[in-house]
Enzyme design. Structure first.
Site, PDB file in Angstrom:
ATOM      1  CD  GLU A  48      -2.893  -1.193   2.310  1.00 41.46           C
ATOM      2  OE1 GLU A  48      -2.321  -1.492   3.382  1.00 41.46           O
ATOM      3  OE2 GLU A  48      -4.116  -0.998   2.219  1.00 41.46           O
ATOM      4  CD  GLU A  63      -3.301  -6.174   3.601  1.00 41.07           C
ATOM      5  OE1 GLU A  63      -3.240  -6.913   2.587  1.00 41.07           O
ATOM      6  OE2 GLU A  63      -2.716  -5.083   3.669  1.00 41.07           O
TER       7      GLU A  63
HETATM    8  C1  LIG Z   1       4.853  -0.066   6.171  1.00 37.63           C
HETATM    9  C2  LIG Z   1       4.001  -0.902   6.990  1.00 37.63           C
HETATM   10  C3  LIG Z   1       2.818  -0.234   7.614  1.00 37.63           C
HETATM   11  C4  LIG Z   1       1.615  -1.112   7.604  1.00 37.63           C
HETATM   12  C5  LIG Z   1       0.425  -0.528   8.274  1.00 37.63           C
HETATM   13  C6  LIG Z   1      -0.870  -0.834   7.554  1.00 37.63           C
HETATM   14  C7  LIG Z   1      -1.384  -2.175   7.782  1.00 37.63           C
HETATM   15  C8  LIG Z   1      -1.396  -3.058   6.849  1.00 37.63           C
HETATM   16  C9  LIG Z   1      -1.880  -4.440   7.057  1.00 37.63           C
HETATM   17  C10 LIG Z   1      -0.762  -5.435   6.867  1.00 37.63           C
HETATM   18  O1  LIG Z   1       0.273  -5.147   6.402  1.00 37.63           O
HETATM   19  S1  LIG Z   1      -1.125  -7.004   7.407  1.00 37.63           S
HETATM   20  C11 LIG Z   1       0.376  -7.888   7.091  1.00 37.63           C
HETATM   21  C12 LIG Z   1       0.464  -8.261   5.672  1.00 37.63           C
HETATM   22  N1  LIG Z   1       1.653  -9.033   5.468  1.00 37.63           N
HETATM   23  C13 LIG Z   1       1.664 -10.347   5.452  1.00 37.63           C
HETATM   24  O2  LIG Z   1       0.673 -11.009   5.592  1.00 37.63           O
HETATM   25  C14 LIG Z   1       3.014 -10.987   5.238  1.00 37.63           C
HETATM   26  C15 LIG Z   1       3.178 -12.177   6.113  1.00 37.63           C
HETATM   27  N2  LIG Z   1       4.463 -12.788   5.928  1.00 37.63           N
HETATM   28  C16 LIG Z   1       4.744 -13.639   4.931  1.00 37.63           C
HETATM   29  O3  LIG Z   1       3.971 -13.883   4.036  1.00 37.63           O
HETATM   30  C17 LIG Z   1       6.064 -14.321   4.982  1.00 37.63           C
HETATM   31  O4  LIG Z   1       6.507 -14.314   6.313  1.00 37.63           O
HETATM   32  C18 LIG Z   1       7.138 -13.655   4.096  1.00 37.63           C
HETATM   33  C19 LIG Z   1       7.269 -12.179   4.405  1.00 37.63           C
HETATM   34  C20 LIG Z   1       6.789 -13.862   2.630  1.00 37.63           C
HETATM   35  C21 LIG Z   1       8.514 -14.319   4.389  1.00 37.63           C
HETATM   36  O5  LIG Z   1       8.384 -15.708   4.224  1.00 37.63           O
HETATM   37  P1  LIG Z   1       9.573 -16.674   4.671  1.00 37.63           P
HETATM   38  O6  LIG Z   1       9.136 -18.071   4.348  1.00 37.63           O
HETATM   39  O7  LIG Z   1      10.837 -16.200   4.125  1.00 37.63           O
HETATM   40  O8  LIG Z   1       9.705 -16.509   6.237  1.00 37.63           O
HETATM   41  P2  LIG Z   1       8.650 -16.820   7.374  1.00 37.63           P
HETATM   42  O9  LIG Z   1       9.105 -18.021   8.125  1.00 37.63           O
HETATM   43  O10 LIG Z   1       7.282 -16.820   6.880  1.00 37.63           O
HETATM   44  O11 LIG Z   1       8.795 -15.527   8.307  1.00 37.63           O
HETATM   45  C22 LIG Z   1      10.008 -15.250   9.026  1.00 37.63           C
HETATM   46  C23 LIG Z   1       9.655 -14.656  10.371  1.00 37.63           C
HETATM   47  O12 LIG Z   1       9.034 -13.406  10.166  1.00 37.63           O
HETATM   48  C24 LIG Z   1       7.762 -13.363  10.827  1.00 37.63           C
HETATM   49  N3  LIG Z   1       6.885 -12.494  10.050  1.00 37.63           N
HETATM   50  C25 LIG Z   1       6.769 -12.444   8.715  1.00 37.63           C
HETATM   51  N4  LIG Z   1       5.905 -11.501   8.360  1.00 37.63           N
HETATM   52  C26 LIG Z   1       5.456 -10.931   9.500  1.00 37.63           C
HETATM   53  C27 LIG Z   1       4.549  -9.873   9.781  1.00 37.63           C
HETATM   54  N5  LIG Z   1       3.939  -9.193   8.830  1.00 37.63           N
HETATM   55  N6  LIG Z   1       4.321  -9.577  11.062  1.00 37.63           N
HETATM   56  C28 LIG Z   1       4.953 -10.234  12.064  1.00 37.63           C
HETATM   57  N7  LIG Z   1       5.853 -11.240  11.861  1.00 37.63           N
HETATM   58  C29 LIG Z   1       6.083 -11.575  10.583  1.00 37.63           C
HETATM   59  C30 LIG Z   1       7.319 -14.822  10.832  1.00 37.63           C
HETATM   60  O13 LIG Z   1       6.382 -15.038  11.839  1.00 37.63           O
HETATM   61  C31 LIG Z   1       8.626 -15.510  11.108  1.00 37.63           C
HETATM   62  O14 LIG Z   1       8.888 -15.357  12.496  1.00 37.63           O
HETATM   63  P3  LIG Z   1       9.594 -16.482  13.321  1.00 37.63           P
HETATM   64  O15 LIG Z   1       9.610 -15.980  14.728  1.00 37.63           O
HETATM   65  O16 LIG Z   1      10.950 -16.694  12.729  1.00 37.63           O
HETATM   66  O17 LIG Z   1       8.782 -17.714  13.177  1.00 37.63           O
END
Ligand SMILES: CCCCCC/C=C/CC(=O)SCCNC(=O)CCNC(=O)[C@H](O)C(C)(C)COP(=O)(O)OP(=O)(O)OC[C@H]1O[C@@H](n2cnc3c(N)ncnc32)[C@H](O)[C@@H]1OP(=O)(O)O
Length: 667
Positions: free
Chosen positions: A51, A71
């Site tokens: 976004e 989302e």
């Molecule tokens: C500029 C930002 C302002 C935003 C404000 C407005 C609000 C908007 C709404 C949103 O943004 S909702 C979130 C939307 N994003 C997602 O859904 C992304 C989710 N993540 C993924 O799809 C994947 O993690 C990835 C980014 C594609 C990476 O995949 P990969 O296989 O490389 O690693 P993972 O094992 O999945 O993740 C590593 C580690 O990071 C944690 N994590 C990833 N994304 C998030 C997140 N958005 N929030 C919190 N934590 C996240 C994940 O849980 C893993 O953590 P761990 O402790 O190592 O298990």
């Protein structure tokens, strides 16, 4: 603007009140600015990250980057203008598809859709700077996406209606995609200033919903499940997996074939073994067909050169790992493992795909019990994402690490579980199935029970699922466990066996040769053997009526609520016992198994999360009520852990671990 990678908002923060300045005015200000802003995207631009990129005047993307608005998969919608800007940029149909599925797209697809201005193999930031310098002199008005008119198809209402129907069919009862459609409609029918308000109102209805909490829980549960730990201290981040280059599969039945495909498509050489020439040839043709279709779908060439088919176990002497997938018969499996012990080199890992037999008993007949582990795939194995890695008491940490890592390489969600009959998934299935058949006795029909479960969100009701899996499997297990035997009067089968209530209806169905889809008849009837279109069968209705009258059972009206409570609370109750017994390390592991292996709806979070969402006190009260009504059903007796958690004030799922005794851990 140098963005590099952004996975959007920190999902953990959604659990509490949102802090920080409101985002939409900030993003609007960036877009309205007079200086050109160029987003340089490397890695990912997801959710809020995407976004943010949409308010920039230009977008430069590295060719390996991925973009998306996921989302909806978290039970919310893109509420920082995403539902208003994306349709203006790429049109309603494409925006609807991306927003309602939440799928990630490649840089190339983003370029094709008109989301980004350039894809580069070089440093995206450097290119973005060059781009910005060139853009300085150009007017920005046409680059402000919120100011654009949404390109609208003439048949907007019909399109929105069709997508709504599709979403309702695919994700029954799920709120977020429907709210996304409404937000996109606003982008088509309102100016940005009004559309953004509508987006915010719709977000408010989703943000604190139980579905959003469940879906966000699923996101983290899936990632937690890979983090296995043994009582010895060995765990996912201190145990090195072995590299697997070659594998062998014993048995080319449905499971074996799916496992061969799963291995070969990630580049592992596979030797497939059968016991008879005809079975080998049939299996070979099916595997080749499956691999070719899979490769065609993925646009790659089929890795047929990695396959070898043989009738001789002697050919397995050099492989790194063997997965046995023969018939579910302990004596047969033991013979295979003894043989493997003799032919395979001492370092070869020996795995079994048993769905519930004792992995340690198999380890015991080998010369290397520490290298034996269960790899329980789910059918069809090349499609289903779940893998239960069954850790025997003698499985080494290296063996477990290797099985878990191999699962990940095959694209599976691997969960480490302890060794007990049925492990986690199938052990919990028993009380769930029992409740469904007891409800049949009491007056329900298979289609009523299935409908209640499917309305709840299950991909398939329990009877349709049983027809798909094959009813003979459970029949054989009941025979082997002594529940069915020569002392059972077939004309008057007892309704109490081994000291508890027993429902003989499933046996009666099998006695008629009705084994489910494969025989064209089961709990339902199908057009032909192998058919998938389930229709209610009057013969089953007759059987139920005759059964009830033979045993003097007065059928009663059963509510959907009773069906859900008895089936799902009995399921969760067994989950609590599994936690007490140390067969699963965490409630998240159980939930992930049910989400990926048994079609539990993600927006319910899994059986354990669902129980916590309903309220543990309520679950306890309902189980006590049903156990009082059915004292001969031990599965309805509330488990000590459930009682303990309620006594401790019903802590959230993530805290249950603190209340589970670890001394029993089998993991
Ligand atoms: C500029 C930002 C302002 C935003 C404000 C407005 C609000 C908007 C709404 C949103 O943004 S909702 C979130 C939307 N994003 C997602 O859904 C992304 C989710 N993540 C993924 O799809 C994947 O993690 C990835 C980014 C594609 C990476 O995949 P990969 O296989 O490389 O690693 P993972 O094992 O999945 O993740 C590593 C580690 O990071 C944690 N994590 C990833 N994304 C998030 C997140 N958005 N929030 C919190 N934590 C996240 C994940 O849980 C893993 O953590 P761990 O402790 O190592 O298990």
């Amino acid at each position: 603007m140098r963005m590099c990678s952004s996975a959007g908002a920190d999902i953990r923060e959604f659990a509490g009140p949102l802090r920080g300045p409101p985002l939409v005015p900030l993003l609007d200000a960036i877009e309205a600015g007079e200086k050109p802003v160029v987003a340089a995207i490397e890695g990912v631009a997801l959710g809020g990250g995407f976004e943010l990129a949409l308010v920039c005047h230009y977008r430069i993307v590295h060719f390996k980057a991925r973009l998306g608005l996921p989302e909806v998969t978290l039970g919310i919608l893109p509420a920082a203008g995403g539902t208003q800007r994306l349709p203006r940029l790429i049109g309603i149909p494409a925006a609807l598809e991306l927003i309602t599925t939440g799928r990630h797209i490649s840089a190339q697809e983003a370029l094709k859709l008109g989301i980004v201005d350039q894809v580069t193999e070089q440093n995206a930031c450097e290119l973005a700077v060059e781009f910005a310098l060139r853009a300085v002199a150009k007017p920005l008005s046409s680059r402000r996406v919120s100011m654009l008119t949404t390109p609208c198809p003439p048949d907007l209402d019909a399109l929105l209606e069709a997508v709504t129907m599709q979403v309702k069919r695919k994700a029954r009862g799920v709120m977020a995609p429907l709210a996304c459609i409404q937000a996109v409609r606003a982008a088509a029918t309102m100016p940005y200033s009004k559309g953004i308000k509508r987006e915010s109102e719709l977000m408010a209805t989703l943000f604190n919903s139980g579905q959003a909490r469940a879906l966000q829980y699923c996101f983290f549960a899936q990632r937690t499940a890979g983090k296995w730990t043994l009582p010895s201290g060995a765990q996912w981040n201190n145990s090195k997996p072995r590299e697997i280059r070659s594998a062998a599969i014993i048995g080319l039945g449905t499971m074996g074939r799916g496992i061969v495909v799963s291995l070969a498509r990630v580049g592992i050489s596979v030797i497939a073994v059968e016991s008879e020439k005809k079975l080998l040839e049939t299996g070979k043709q099916m595997v080749i067909g499956m691999l070719e279709r899979d490769a065609k779908r993925r646009g790659v060439s089929a890795s047929l050169n990695l396959l070898k088919f043989t009738l001789s176990l002697q050919d397995l002497k050099d492989v790194d790992l063997v997965i046995e997938a023969v018939f579910e018969d302990m004596a047969l499996k033991k013979r295979v493992f003894q043989e493997l012990s003799k032919v395979c080199r001492p370092a070869t890992l020996l795995c079994t795909n048993t769905s519930g037999l004792d992995v340690d008993a198999l380890a015991g007949v080998t010369d290397r019990p520490h290298l034996v582990v269960g790899m329980h795939f789910f059918s069809p194995a090349h499609v289903m994402k779940l893998l239960e890695v069954v850790c025997g008491p003698r499985s080494s940490s290296e063996t477990i690490a290797t099985a878990m890592s191999l699962g990940k390489r095959m694209g599976k969600v691997s969960v480490a579980v302890g060794n007990c009959p049925g492990f986690v998934g199938n052990r919990m299935l028993k009380p769930y199935l029992d409740q469904a058949t007891f409800l049949l006795e009491e007056g329900a029909t298979p289609e009523q029970i299935d409908k209640a479960l499917e309305d709840f969100g299950f991909a398939m009701g329990v009877f349709r699922m049983s027809d798909l899996a094959g009813l003979d499997v459970g029949w054989r297990v009941r025979k082997e466990s002594g529940l069915i035997g020569p002392d059972v009067d077939p004309k008057n089968p007892p309704r109490r066996r081994q000291g508890r209530r027993y429902c003989p209806i499933p046996d009666m169905v099998c006695e008629q040769g009705r084994f489910g889809q494969k025989t064209g008849r089961g709990w339902y009837m199908y057009d032909k053997p192998g058919g998938t279109n389930a229709k209610p069968d009057p013969l089953i209705q007759n059987l139920l009526e005759m059964y009830r009258s033979r045993y003097g059972i007065q059928p009663r009206n059963i509510s959907d609520q009773e069906i859900i409570e008895r089936c799902l609370f009995a399921l969760a109750n067994e989950g609590f016992r599994i936690l007490e017994d140390g067969i699963a390390a965490r409630p998240e592991d159980i939930d992930v198994i049910y989400l990926f292996g048994y079609g539990f709806p993600r927006h319910g979070g899994g059986p354990m999360f669902y129980a916590s969402m309903v309220g543990l006190e309520r679950v306890l009260e309902r189980l006590e009520h049903y156990h009082q009504a059915h004292p001969d059903v031990p599965h309805l007796e509330p488990s000590p852990l459930l009682k303990k958690l309620v006594a401790c004030g019903s802590p959230p799922v993530q805290k249950w671990r603190e209340h589970i005794k670890t001394m029993h851990s089998h993991l």
